[in-house]
Design an enzyme around this catalytic site. Structure first.
Site, PDB file in Angstrom:
ATOM      1  N   LYS A 125      49.534   2.914  66.989  1.00 18.97           N
ATOM      2  CA  LYS A 125      50.468   3.717  66.190  1.00 18.97           C
ATOM      3  C   LYS A 125      51.400   2.761  65.468  1.00 18.97           C
ATOM      4  CE  LYS A 125      51.690   8.031  65.351  1.00 18.97           C
ATOM      5  NZ  LYS A 125      50.874   9.261  65.298  1.00 18.97           N
ATOM      6  N   ASP A 165      51.122  10.369  59.462  1.00 19.00           N
ATOM      7  CA  ASP A 165      51.868  11.073  60.503  1.00 19.00           C
ATOM      8  C   ASP A 165      53.101  11.617  59.775  1.00 19.00           C
ATOM      9  OD1 ASP A 165      52.066  11.561  63.557  1.00 19.00           O
ATOM     10  OD2 ASP A 165      54.030  10.763  63.134  1.00 19.00           O
TER      11      ASP A 165
HETATM   12  P1  NDP Z   1      55.117  16.245  58.408  1.00 19.95           P
HETATM   13  O1  NDP Z   1      56.000  15.138  57.992  1.00 19.95           O
HETATM   14  O2  NDP Z   1      54.090  16.755  57.461  1.00 19.95           O
HETATM   15  O3  NDP Z   1      55.989  17.503  58.867  1.00 19.95           O
HETATM   16  C1  NDP Z   1      56.933  17.472  59.887  1.00 19.95           C
HETATM   17  C2  NDP Z   1      57.653  18.796  59.857  1.00 19.95           C
HETATM   18  O4  NDP Z   1      58.488  18.939  60.990  1.00 19.95           O
HETATM   19  C3  NDP Z   1      58.558  18.926  58.650  1.00 19.95           C
HETATM   20  O5  NDP Z   1      58.542  20.285  58.250  1.00 19.95           O
HETATM   21  C4  NDP Z   1      59.925  18.534  59.220  1.00 19.95           C
HETATM   22  O6  NDP Z   1      61.024  19.045  58.502  1.00 19.95           O
HETATM   23  C5  NDP Z   1      59.824  19.215  60.543  1.00 19.95           C
HETATM   24  N1  NDP Z   1      60.785  18.714  61.521  1.00 19.95           N
HETATM   25  C6  NDP Z   1      61.085  17.445  61.865  1.00 19.95           C
HETATM   26  N2  NDP Z   1      61.984  17.428  62.858  1.00 19.95           N
HETATM   27  C7  NDP Z   1      62.231  18.726  63.152  1.00 19.95           C
HETATM   28  C8  NDP Z   1      63.034  19.387  64.091  1.00 19.95           C
HETATM   29  N3  NDP Z   1      63.800  18.704  64.942  1.00 19.95           N
HETATM   30  N4  NDP Z   1      62.992  20.736  64.126  1.00 19.95           N
HETATM   31  C9  NDP Z   1      62.237  21.432  63.261  1.00 19.95           C
HETATM   32  N5  NDP Z   1      61.479  20.874  62.341  1.00 19.95           N
HETATM   33  C10 NDP Z   1      61.468  19.546  62.288  1.00 19.95           C
HETATM   34  O7  NDP Z   1      54.445  15.787  59.785  1.00 19.95           O
HETATM   35  P2  NDP Z   1      53.119  16.313  60.477  1.00 19.95           P
HETATM   36  O8  NDP Z   1      52.995  17.781  60.276  1.00 19.95           O
HETATM   37  O9  NDP Z   1      52.012  15.431  60.084  1.00 19.95           O
HETATM   38  O10 NDP Z   1      53.423  15.991  62.014  1.00 19.95           O
HETATM   39  C11 NDP Z   1      54.103  16.898  62.873  1.00 19.95           C
HETATM   40  C12 NDP Z   1      53.861  16.518  64.319  1.00 19.95           C
HETATM   41  O11 NDP Z   1      52.453  16.532  64.582  1.00 19.95           O
HETATM   42  C13 NDP Z   1      54.324  15.113  64.728  1.00 19.95           C
HETATM   43  O12 NDP Z   1      54.708  15.140  66.088  1.00 19.95           O
HETATM   44  C14 NDP Z   1      53.063  14.289  64.576  1.00 19.95           C
HETATM   45  O13 NDP Z   1      53.102  13.115  65.374  1.00 19.95           O
HETATM   46  C15 NDP Z   1      52.043  15.273  65.095  1.00 19.95           C
HETATM   47  N6  NDP Z   1      50.664  15.015  64.704  1.00 19.95           N
HETATM   48  C16 NDP Z   1      50.297  14.951  63.390  1.00 19.95           C
HETATM   49  C17 NDP Z   1      48.980  14.739  63.049  1.00 19.95           C
HETATM   50  C18 NDP Z   1      48.530  14.780  61.635  1.00 19.95           C
HETATM   51  O14 NDP Z   1      47.308  14.737  61.423  1.00 19.95           O
HETATM   52  N7  NDP Z   1      49.398  14.883  60.652  1.00 19.95           N
HETATM   53  C19 NDP Z   1      47.961  14.491  64.075  1.00 19.95           C
HETATM   54  C20 NDP Z   1      48.425  14.676  65.433  1.00 19.95           C
HETATM   55  C21 NDP Z   1      49.740  14.880  65.708  1.00 19.95           C
HETATM   56  P3  NDP Z   1      61.826  18.151  57.410  1.00 19.95           P
HETATM   57  O15 NDP Z   1      61.026  18.331  56.153  1.00 19.95           O
HETATM   58  O16 NDP Z   1      63.161  18.759  57.383  1.00 19.95           O
HETATM   59  O17 NDP Z   1      61.839  16.738  57.915  1.00 19.95           O
END
Ligand code: NDP
Length: 444
Positions: A125, A165
């Site tokens: 990572k 990510d």
């Molecule tokens: P993105 O950056 O696309 O989206 C993250 C989202 O979470 C945004 O909407 C962000 O809002 C929101 N967010 C962040 N912190 C908080 C919080 N405290 N409360 C509510 N919303 C919050 O990331 P991903 O969707 O790619 O990743 C999300 C999770 O999934 C992470 O834990 C990542 O490690 C995991 N993951 C992702 C994978 C992937 O393929 N993308 C694969 C496996 C796991 P804002 O816009 O305000 O920051």
């Protein structure tokens, strides 16, 4: 923990203050105590001590110039955790909160997740404390180019293959790939999550969210149930949350709430996903705009309160430790019958433990969100073959992989007398393949 307590104590001493990393290690070691008893040869070969120590950790300076001509300096990092079963594989996270503890916890979890997919990928990572939010495209490009100038020395299609990510999507992967190609003068599958125009795989964008819902669907089928008619709450509105929402809707469920880090929306009629995509994917805006545009939608400027919404199924898809014990209790009190993690470690350890104790079907992220990395591995295969599979082909493979991960975790838990505990099942099933591979490869 008896045998493995000493291993944990050493990790705690060697990594002071790294809360997230220690939380992830503790959870896994607790599950592995029975494995240590059953496999004294692993104890003797130091497998447990070795698996908690990254093979390599790289920290580097990332200097870049912003639009006003000012020099900015961020910190970049890549943790190459374990390569026993394949090249290091895991995403890059760009977020101001990024530090070594977070990258190590994610890299550690990635070892077991990648093993569970059944595909030949090790765990790693990386990321940076750079915040893409509010930056111009040119600033993001200059940052990515500087970041890759150093990272390119450490990665490669057969060595380490990063992906996206939080904060790293198609735009960032494009800039990173462009710079890698320029430095190395080679067109290889060194990154996944690439655009479909130049080596990306169909379904990669949707894979984590779709995979999560396929996993939950398998859990529901085991209790003769389905998503049809279910009310679902999904936190986040990024890549994982959006495609989880899409698949739930396709399977006949109703998603009523989503969030970002500023707040959450509650739409009792069901989320209009096109509007969410327009706000989040096209305009990179805030979720509040959804409530401004649609009548009858409530917006609450506190994202942590999303778990007070009544639902049948909760899918935390935002970030680590976003759902605590009180949230878990409130969800269950309000009738929630299944929780599946889309994000990495979104439930605190206390919340997860309590859910398992209460026998509420609970899917840990390292199993239920593995669809993203699994499809990344399929992207690597297609790149090696210089060939592309159709959407249907990749989607079918993804479905099959998620079913295998679920049955593997479920059956392993049962085999060890821990029926229903998917945390245990996923940890043990993921560990065994890596441990045996390390054992066979000698002390390295
Ligand atoms: P993105 O950056 O696309 O989206 C993250 C989202 O979470 C945004 O909407 C962000 O809002 C929101 N967010 C962040 N912190 C908080 C919080 N405290 N409360 C509510 N919303 C919050 O990331 P991903 O969707 O790619 O990743 C999300 C999770 O999934 C992470 O834990 C990542 O490690 C995991 N993951 C992702 C994978 C992937 O393929 N993308 C694969 C496996 C796991 P804002 O816009 O305000 O920051």
């Amino acid at each position: 923990m008896e045998i493995l307590q000493q291993v944990f104590d050493k990790v705690a001493k060697r990594n002071p203050g790294e809360e997230e990393f220690l939380q992830a290690v503790k959870e896994v070691l607790e599950s592995l105590e029975v494995v240590a008893k059953k496999h004294p040869e692993y104890v003797e070969a130091g497998i447990f001590e070795r698996i908690v120590e990254p093979e390599r950790q790289i920290i580097f300076r990332v200097p870049w110039v912003d639009d006003s001509g000012k020099v900015q300096v961020n910190r970049g990092m890549r943790v190459e955790f374990n390569s026993a079963i394949g090249p290091y594989k895991g995403g890059l996270r760009f977020h101001p909160s990024v530090n070594m503890s977070i990258i190590k916890f994610l890299g550690f979890e990635q070892i077991f997740k990648n093993s569970l997919t059944g595909l030949p990928i090790g765990g790693g990572k990386g990321g940076s404390d750079f915040d893409p939010k509010g930056k111009s495209d040119n600033e993001v490009m200059r940052f990515c180019q500087s970041f890759m100038t150093e990272l390119s020395k450490h990665i490669g299609a057969d060595t380490d293959v990063p992906a996206g990510d939080i904060g790293v999507g198609a735009r960032e992967i494009g800039y990173l790939f462009g710079q890698y190609k320029r430095i190395r003068n080679e067109f290889t599958g060194v990154l996944t999550g690439k655009s479909l125009n130049w080596g990306g795989s169909l379904v990669r964008t949707e894979a984590t969210g779709y995979g999560l819902v396929y996993f939950a669907q398998n859990m529901l089928e085991d209790i003769n149930d389905s998503f049809k008619g279910k009310t679902v709450v999904i936190s986040g509105s990024g890549n994982v949350a959006i495609y989880a929402c899409q698949k739930v809707q396709q399977l006949g469920g109703k998603v009523v709430a989503m969030s970002d880090s500023s707040g959450y929306i509650y739409d009792k009629n069901g989320i209009d996903l096109d509007l969410i995509k327009e706000i989040k994917e096209v305009k990179r805006g805030r979720i509040k705009e959804y409530a401004d545009k649609k009548s009858g939608v409530e917006y609450t400027a506190d994202c942590s309160k999303i778990w007070s919404i009544k639902c049948d199924i909760a899918l935390p898809c935002a970030t680590q430790n976003e759902l605590d014990l009180d949230d878990a209790k409130l969800l269950v009190k309000n009738g929630c019958k299944l929780i599946a993690e889309g994000a990495n470690m979104p439930c605190t350890d206390k919340a997860a433990e309590w859910l398992v104790e209460q026998k509420i079907p609970f899917a840990p992220g390292k199993a239920s969100n593995a669809g993203g990395v699994a499809t990344s591995a399929l992207e690597m295969s297609q790149n090696s073959m210089r060939y592309s599979w159709s959407f249907e082909e990749v989607d079918e493979k993804l479905k099959g992989i998620m079913k295998n991960i679920y049955t593997n975790a479920r059956d392993t838990a049962k085999e060890y007398g821990m029926e229903g505990n998917l945390i245990f099942g996923a940890n043990v099933a993921g560990f065994l393949k890596v441990a045996q591979s390390m054992y066979e490869q000698g002390i390295v």
